[in-house]
Motif scaffolding. Structure first.
Motif, PDB file in Angstrom:
ATOM      1  N   ILE A  63       0.820  -1.204   0.000  1.00  0.00           N
ATOM      2  CA  ILE A  63       0.000   0.000   0.000  1.00  0.00           C
ATOM      3  C   ILE A  63       0.858   1.260   0.000  1.00  0.00           C
ATOM      4  N   ASP A  64       2.180   1.083   0.092  1.00  0.00           N
ATOM      5  CA  ASP A  64       3.127   2.194  -0.021  1.00  0.00           C
ATOM      6  C   ASP A  64       3.738   2.136  -1.418  1.00  0.00           C
ATOM      7  N   HIS A  65       3.833   3.287  -2.078  1.00  0.00           N
ATOM      8  CA  HIS A  65       4.165   3.258  -3.502  1.00  0.00           C
ATOM      9  C   HIS A  65       5.129   4.361  -3.914  1.00  0.00           C
ATOM     10  N   ILE A  66       5.814   4.066  -5.010  1.00  0.00           N
ATOM     11  CA  ILE A  66       6.620   5.040  -5.739  1.00  0.00           C
ATOM     12  C   ILE A  66       6.147   4.978  -7.184  1.00  0.00           C
ATOM     13  N   LEU A  67       5.679   6.103  -7.716  1.00  0.00           N
ATOM     14  CA  LEU A  67       5.160   6.160  -9.084  1.00  0.00           C
ATOM     15  C   LEU A  67       5.862   7.284  -9.838  1.00  0.00           C
ATOM     16  N   THR A  68       5.985   7.114 -11.145  1.00  0.00           N
ATOM     17  CA  THR A  68       6.735   8.099 -11.931  1.00  0.00           C
ATOM     18  C   THR A  68       6.024   8.438 -13.237  1.00  0.00           C
ATOM     19  N   ARG A  69       6.409   9.606 -13.778  1.00  0.00           N
ATOM     20  CA  ARG A  69       6.062   9.989 -15.150  1.00  0.00           C
ATOM     21  C   ARG A  69       7.271  10.679 -15.748  1.00  0.00           C
ATOM     22  N   GLY A  70       7.694  10.233 -16.923  1.00  0.00           N
ATOM     23  CA  GLY A  70       8.860  10.814 -17.561  1.00  0.00           C
ATOM     24  C   GLY A  70      10.166  10.421 -16.900  1.00  0.00           C
ATOM     25  N   ILE A  71      10.124   9.426 -16.037  1.00  0.00           N
ATOM     26  CA  ILE A  71      11.304   8.934 -15.314  1.00  0.00           C
ATOM     27  C   ILE A  71      11.325   7.415 -15.462  1.00  0.00           C
ATOM     28  N   LEU A  72      12.491   6.846 -15.734  1.00  0.00           N
ATOM     29  CA  LEU A  72      12.597   5.416 -15.979  1.00  0.00           C
ATOM     30  C   LEU A  72      12.922   4.656 -14.691  1.00  0.00           C
ATOM     31  N   PRO A  73      12.052   3.746 -14.244  1.00  0.00           N
ATOM     32  CA  PRO A  73      12.390   2.910 -13.087  1.00  0.00           C
ATOM     33  C   PRO A  73      13.424   1.852 -13.483  1.00  0.00           C
ATOM     34  N   THR A  74      14.453   1.701 -12.676  1.00  0.00           N
ATOM     35  CA  THR A  74      15.474   0.692 -12.952  1.00  0.00           C
ATOM     36  C   THR A  74      15.481  -0.430 -11.918  1.00  0.00           C
TER      37      THR A  74
END
Length: 341
Positions: free
Chosen positions: A309-320
């Motif tokens: 339920i804890d999150h890290i979300l992105t836009r325009g950023i590449l998750p590695t």
């Protein structure tokens, strides 16, 4: 001489049972099992089919009163536990159709959810490491919690449920390596890079637990959101999510007006990405765990995590990369991600 008054058809033993030639064979050892066995196989097959339908057709389950569809989707990854149970039961029953059905169910579940547990890693090298943690307002040792977070060598640390009393302990540890920070209400952000702007994000009137900061990142500005959505409850009335959903709707409206190309959202969303109610958010931002997760990945409750339920979300950023950090004095586990920003 034969006594004509005797029974002319005495019982005859016929390979496994005693039979009366003039009547119906009586039960003997091993007889009568095929009927119940077939019924057991049909019951198992029906259970497998029902579980498979829940996996594939969960979106058709209406929310209605109690938000049952949303609750089902929150727990959906755990349907995988039924696969080995049903498979063993099918093997015990020696039901070929049930075995085949259980194996097919396992294949369907793996296609949908195996990545949540096995994860993977992106090809690009990260230039930004971020951590988010609901530290729990009643955390007995904020200093030790902060040291656990720093062990990941983060560039950004987002905290939720910060209290006035605990703030100095977090500052004492985090400020040494992350020299830029902002705290608004019960959320805070520490950064290795300069924070050039910050403001409260009002998505839940009466609460101050969301902020937006503009961070001068390694390759340009990042809009960083730290968010703590309202809690949900499971009770007699069902899955109570109304307040969380209203705050989520307000958050999505804010994100729709975000002008920065690179957006990072960290925090406690009190929901899983399989829950249909989070779809408006996950359609705009990418959960890092879905793209580059490593390991189990669930964050709550800390003693035995049942959901992420804890999150890290992105836009325009590449998750590695994405992973879970060791437990602290909180009821949540911290999560971290490597990003190419």
């Amino acid at each position: 001489m034969t006594d004509l008054r005797e029974d002319p058809y005495p019982d005859v033993y016929i390979g496994g049972g005693f039979s009366d030639p003039a009547g119906t064979p009586t039960a003997g050892p091993g007889s009568g099992r095929r009927g119940p066995g077939r019924r057991g196989g049909r019951i198992l097959s029906a259970a497998v089919v029902a579980t498979g339908l829940a996996l594939v057709c969960h979106s058709f389950v209406p929310d209605g009163p109690g938000n049952l569809g949303s609750l089902l989707e929150t727990a959906l990854p755990w349907t995988g536990l039924t696969v080995p149970v049903l498979l063993l039961a099918a093997l015990f029953r020696r039901s070929v159709p049930a075995v085949i059905a259980a194996l097919l169910l396992g294949a369907v579940w793996s296609a949908l959810f195996a990545s949540l547990f096995l994860g993977g890693r992106g090809d690009a090298e990260p230039n930004l490491t971020v951590v988010t943690h609901n530290v729990n307002a009643a955390n007995p040792d904020p200093g030790a919690t902060a040291r656990t977070l720093l062990a990941a060598d983060p560039d950004l640390v987002a905290l939720e449920e910060i209290t006035d009393d605990a703030l100095p302990a977090y500052r004492k540890v985090l400020d040494r390596r992350l020299t830029h920070s902002v705290r608004i209400g019960t959320v805070a952000l520490w950064s290795r890079y300069p924070i050039t702007e910050s403001r409260r994000v009002t998505i839940d009137p009466g609460w101050s637990r969301s902020l937006r900061a503009l961070v001068r990142g390694p390759k340009g500005p990042l809009a960083v959101y730290v968010v703590h959505l309202p809690s949900v409850r499971v009770g007699a009335s069902g899955f109570a999510t109304a307040r969380r959903d209203d705050a989520l709707t307000a958050l999505v409206r804010v994100l729709d007006h975000e002008q920065q190309k690179k957006v990072l959202l960290l925090g406690d969303l009190n929901g899983t990405t399989t829950d249909r109610r989070l779809a408006p958010l996950t359609s705009r931002l990418t959960p890092v765990k879905d793209k580059a997760g490593t390991g189990f990945g669930f964050s709550w409750p800390a003693a035995f995590p049942l959901a992420r339920i804890d999150h890290i979300l992105t836009r325009g950023i590449l998750p590695t990369d994405a992973w879970t950090l060791p437990a602290t004095g909180s009821d949540h586990r911290p999560i971290a991600a490597g990003l190419r920003a």
